[in-house]
Design a protein around this motif. Structure first.
Motif, PDB file in Angstrom:
ATOM      1  N   THR A 110      -0.123   4.673   7.273  1.00  0.00           N
ATOM      2  CA  THR A 110      -1.125   3.670   6.643  1.00  0.00           C
ATOM      3  C   THR A 110      -2.447   4.594   6.693  1.00  0.00           C
ATOM      4  O   THR A 110      -2.908   5.129   7.836  1.00  0.00           O
ATOM      5  CB  THR A 110      -1.423   2.560   7.256  1.00  0.00           C
ATOM      6  OG1 THR A 110      -0.162   1.766   7.507  1.00  0.00           O
ATOM      7  CG2 THR A 110      -2.764   1.846   7.212  1.00  0.00           C
ATOM      8  N   ASP A 115      -1.173   1.708   2.003  1.00  0.00           N
ATOM      9  CA  ASP A 115      -0.187   2.283   2.572  1.00  0.00           C
ATOM     10  C   ASP A 115       0.807   3.021   1.904  1.00  0.00           C
ATOM     11  O   ASP A 115       0.952   2.525   0.859  1.00  0.00           O
ATOM     12  CB  ASP A 115       0.502   0.837   2.910  1.00  0.00           C
ATOM     13  CG  ASP A 115       0.140  -0.079   4.033  1.00  0.00           C
ATOM     14  OD1 ASP A 115      -0.828   0.413   4.909  1.00  0.00           O
ATOM     15  OD2 ASP A 115       0.442  -1.285   4.123  1.00  0.00           O
ATOM     16  N   ARG A 163      -7.799   0.034   3.254  1.00  0.00           N
ATOM     17  CA  ARG A 163      -6.415   0.440   3.685  1.00  0.00           C
ATOM     18  C   ARG A 163      -5.462   0.592   2.565  1.00  0.00           C
ATOM     19  O   ARG A 163      -5.560  -0.241   1.616  1.00  0.00           O
ATOM     20  CB  ARG A 163      -5.965  -0.642   4.453  1.00  0.00           C
ATOM     21  CG  ARG A 163      -4.286  -0.696   4.917  1.00  0.00           C
ATOM     22  CD  ARG A 163      -3.798  -1.907   5.618  1.00  0.00           C
ATOM     23  NE  ARG A 163      -2.420  -1.810   5.499  1.00  0.00           N
ATOM     24  CZ  ARG A 163      -1.770  -3.053   6.057  1.00  0.00           C
ATOM     25  NH1 ARG A 163      -2.381  -4.023   6.411  1.00  0.00           N
ATOM     26  NH2 ARG A 163      -0.430  -3.089   6.173  1.00  0.00           N
ATOM     27  N   ASP A 193       6.684   6.197   6.385  1.00  0.00           N
ATOM     28  CA  ASP A 193       5.563   5.355   6.059  1.00  0.00           C
ATOM     29  C   ASP A 193       4.414   6.059   6.859  1.00  0.00           C
ATOM     30  O   ASP A 193       4.376   6.536   7.659  1.00  0.00           O
ATOM     31  CB  ASP A 193       5.740   3.964   6.116  1.00  0.00           C
ATOM     32  CG  ASP A 193       6.132   3.632   7.342  1.00  0.00           C
ATOM     33  OD1 ASP A 193       5.513   4.180   8.584  1.00  0.00           O
ATOM     34  OD2 ASP A 193       6.912   2.625   7.892  1.00  0.00           O
ATOM     35  N   GLU A 204      -6.285   4.736   6.505  1.00  0.00           N
ATOM     36  CA  GLU A 204      -7.621   3.728   6.798  1.00  0.00           C
ATOM     37  C   GLU A 204      -8.783   4.372   6.803  1.00  0.00           C
ATOM     38  O   GLU A 204      -9.690   3.955   7.460  1.00  0.00           O
ATOM     39  CB  GLU A 204      -7.194   2.900   8.292  1.00  0.00           C
ATOM     40  CG  GLU A 204      -6.083   2.075   8.162  1.00  0.00           C
ATOM     41  CD  GLU A 204      -5.982   1.208   9.370  1.00  0.00           C
ATOM     42  OE1 GLU A 204      -5.698  -0.086   9.196  1.00  0.00           O
ATOM     43  OE2 GLU A 204      -6.095   1.741  10.664  1.00  0.00           O
TER      44      GLU A 204
END
Length: 536
Positions: free
Chosen positions: A100, A61, A59, A98, A102
């Motif tokens: 994320t 961010d 992960r 934003d 993954e």
């Protein structure tokens, strides 16, 4: 032959253009030579301050600043550190700040960039941000690393412990030679005391959590100076509205500076300055308060930043009003100037400026009494217009920063005054005369010749009147003693035989015209000559 079908946006991308490049508006392009001046829609503003933080082996961010107001989506792109080309990663909705990721693998460095899209128009890319994932099972990186305080030979660091499986922490120093461990701390640590460093040393560090599987990504880097960035801050008023901040640089030109200012509600940035700067002129400071300046190094903590304070005067006072001038009752060659106080308790006095004739204004006097609203002047300027103006002052030693605008200008012309003393006592007798001199700026009154003074004969005609005749013969500009009052003949006579009466009229040539006369006002102790309306 089969042709592939692509939409307009894809066509423009392959061509290295956007609709904004062609100036399209409503599907019409502004082509050269067509006379179409339409600039077309503009692409959205690019996002800024993109950051990437690896939280685990799987992960990362991302976050950024949305600067656009018309975007329809955001595009996120990614590449490996070993690659040169970015590849699309995700398309996001408008106003998103934003994302994320993954889809990452362990112990890999990824580099990201983002851009805004408005229909077919694309912004410039953001800055590039990188993050390296830890090994699977390795701890998370420390967050919010901060320099809590700095000492002459060290510093105190603090951070947020984001890991739950760490065995400990390493504080590492970074320099051109690489990275070296300077401190190892146990599990759960959230602060570190570093000491034993050289004075005035610039130190860069980060913190890493570790366990038996591997290391976390490094925390954000911080930098500190084991000393003060500067000393001897001096605040100097340069001119109204300009304050100079000077200091001695203790970084030897290695660091840039951040100048902050506190006007009573906390420090706020004023400017950022490059390395080796030693002064700055501030023109934005507020008035009527105490300001404090603080100097620090850009992006670098240090021993308590030096500060300096100064009381700034308030706004200059208003101008005095209703300036007026009058002749003094005891002498028409003296002038009384008066004005109205502009108000305000901070006025400390007044400056009077004077202009004689057509010259420039110059300071006549400074009156250090805030209650004084009049002044008497003896300009020694017979028949020459004198102009006055008044300026209120509040703080004289602040380079006149407290000076008001000038009042209205007021002009007056003094009389020529002669008192009945000395040889003028003869005027007490009828038909007695005496020659006097009047200062003149350039030419004589009523004569054809140039002179810096004029001779005037004063003759008492009776108890209530004194005649004043300009003693310059209009034939050859003869003056006393070649132009005289003949008491027995009650007339003026020049050396060439010309004669004139008390009214200045020619009684006998060769003088071609009358001589000038002046009006007079008779007092018990003096005679005053009134300035002529026209000065020849």
């Amino acid at each position: 032959m089969t042709r592939s079908s692509i939409d307009r946006r894809e066509f423009l991308r392959r061509a290295g253009m956007t609709a904004g490049t062609l100036g399209m508006a409503g599907g019409v392009a502004a082509l050269p030579g067509c006379g179409n001046t339409t600039t077309g829609p503009r692409p959205p503003l690019a996002p800024t301050t993109l950051t990437a933080v690896a939280h685990s082996a799987t992960r990362i961010d991302l976050s950024w600043t949305d600067n656009a107001s018309d975007e329809t989506s955001y595009e996120v792109e990614r590449r490996l550190a070993s690659d040169t080309e970015f590849a699309p990663l995700a398309t996001l909705t408008s106003d998103q700040v934003d994302f994320t990721d993954e889809s990452v693998g362990e112990q890999v460095m990824y580099i990201y960039r983002v851009r805004a899209v408005a229909e077919t128009l694309e912004s410039e890319y953001s800055n590039e941000a990188e993050a390296t994932t830890p090994a699977a099972g390795a701890p998370l990186a420390p967050l919010g690393l901060t320099v809590e305080s700095v000492m002459p030979n060290g510093a105190v660091l603090t951070w947020t412990d984001a890991a739950i499986n760490e065995n400990g922490y390493r504080v590492e120093r970074i320099d051109d030679a690489g990275v070296a461990t300077i401190l190892t701390l146990p599990r759960g640590a959230a602060s570190a005391l570093i000491d034993g460093l050289a004075a005035d040393d610039i130190v860069r560090v980060h913190v890493i959590a570790f366990n038996e599987i591997g290391d976390s990504p490094p925390s954000a880097e911080v930098r500190f100076l084991t000393g003060a960035v500067a000393e001897l801050i001096v605040l100097t008023p340069v001119e109204p509205g300009r304050l100079r901040v000077n200091w001695t640089d203790r970084t030897s030109g290695r660091l840039g500076f951040q100048l902050d200012r506190d006007a009573g509600s906390g420090f706020t940035p004023v400017t950022t300055l490059p390395a080796a700067t030693r002064s700055f002129d501030d023109t934005t400071f507020p008035l009527g308060v105490t300001v404090t300046y603080r100097l620090s190094a850009v992006g670098t903590a240090s021993i308590a930043p030096p500060m300096a304070s100064l009381v700034i005067p308030g706004a200059p006072p208003a101008a005095p009003t209703n300036a007026a001038a009058s002749l003094v009752s005891t002498s028409g060659s003296r002038i009384q100037i008066g004005w109205l106080h502009p108000g305000g308790d901070d006025v400390i006095g007044f400056a009077i400026e004077r202009r004689i004739g057509t010259g420039a204004f110059s300071q006549l006097v400074i009156l250090n009494d805030p209650q004084m609203t009049s002044h008497e002047d003896a300009p020694n300027a017979d028949f020459v217009p004198v102009t006055y103006r008044v300026i209120a002052q509040r703080v004289i030693n602040w380079n006149l920063a407290g000076a008001s605008p000038p009042s209205n200008e007021v002009a007056i012309t003094p009389r020529a005054v002669f008192f009945f003393t000395g040889n003028l006592a003869v005027l007490n007798t009828v038909n007695k005369g005496v020659a006097v001199t009047i200062n003149r700026p350039s030419v004589s009154i009523g004569a054809a010749c140039n002179a810096t003074t004029s001779s005037v004969y004063l003759v008492r005609e009776n108890e209530t009147r004194i005649a004043a005749v300009v003693a310059h013969c209009t034939h050859a500009c003869l003056r006393p003693p070649n132009f005289n009052w003949v008491e027995s003949a009650t007339r003026f006579r020049c050396a060439h035989g010309s004669e004139f009466n008390l009214a200045g009229q020619v009684l006998r040539g060769p003088a071609p015209s009358n001589v000038a006369t002046l009006q007079t006002v008779l007092f018990s102790d003096r005679v005053e000559l009134i300035p002529p309306t026209l000065m020849l």
